[in-house]
Design an enzyme around this catalytic site. Sequence first.
Site, PDB file in Angstrom:
ATOM      1  CG  HIS A  36      -0.436   0.879   2.001  1.00 41.30           C
ATOM      2  ND1 HIS A  36       0.409  -0.190   3.083  1.00 41.30           N
ATOM      3  CD2 HIS A  36       0.166   1.382   2.755  1.00 41.30           C
ATOM      4  CE1 HIS A  36       0.859  -0.239   4.732  1.00 41.30           C
ATOM      5  NE2 HIS A  36       1.113   1.110   4.393  1.00 41.30           N
ATOM      6  CG  ASP A  89      -0.233  -3.751   2.751  1.00 47.40           C
ATOM      7  OD1 ASP A  89       0.004  -3.569   1.419  1.00 47.40           O
ATOM      8  OD2 ASP A  89      -0.854  -3.308   3.455  1.00 47.40           O
ATOM      9  CB  SER A 138       3.514   1.339   6.288  1.00 43.70           C
ATOM     10  OG  SER A 138       1.870   1.398   6.611  1.00 43.70           O
TER      11      SER A 138
END
Length: 251
Positions: free
Chosen positions: A68, A114, A212
């Site tokens: 993402h 992801d 992330s």
Amino acid sequence: MLCLRGFIAFILGAFLLIVKSSHGSEIIDGKEVTPHSMPFMALLEADKEEGYCGGILIDPLWVLTAAHIGNPKTVSLGVHSRKAQEKEKRYRQVCKVEKNVSHPDFNSSTYDHDLMLVKLNKAVKRTQWVSSLKLNEVVNDPPAGSVCTVAGWGKTEMGVLSDVLMAVNVTVVDRIKCNSKDYYDSDNYITKNMICAGSDGKNVADACDKDSGGPILCNGALVGVTSFGPGNKCGKKRQAWSVRFPYKRSS
């Protein structure tokens, strides 16, 4: 947009095999790591100011991160302080991104799968400050209550982006509890391919914005990649994250 939120998504072994054959807390409530004690940590950056996230060097040519995050342009290894480019010049290796390979089943709505592999434009040299993280052939599903570690350069308790690499221990949470309204209460459903990890109910251990793509390590082994969390609620005791498995799970 590079790096949305921190939480965790596991890798599928088939994904790595395909690519190979072709293939918190500042962070919340954590501490600054000993400089260069995690030589596999990668800092991925985009053109946009403050557009960065984490990653894991798994091969001299490949970095594992979250799908993402978008399209990173450069990858820096051997980084401890983001702002100390000159001071850390002799430790760092900076590469351009040759290509990104997202998991073929990545779902940008649910964050399922992801995962993304980033191919560097040149192989990095193994040094005291830069080295790849050895991957296990089989990754076990960490049981609820397991204590694992996440790391990154994400936001602090005060909402300030960290300059130095931070790490914190997080606790794996049962999927059913994680999906309950009185705990996680998120639109993102935690599937059997994901795990949750965060507060143990007493602390506020968490990942946050810009974490992330960083690793979650259980007993020193990579079991997932930070992926997503419940809105802007970093460091809440009743919340957790999602994670997927990098390889074939053992039965």
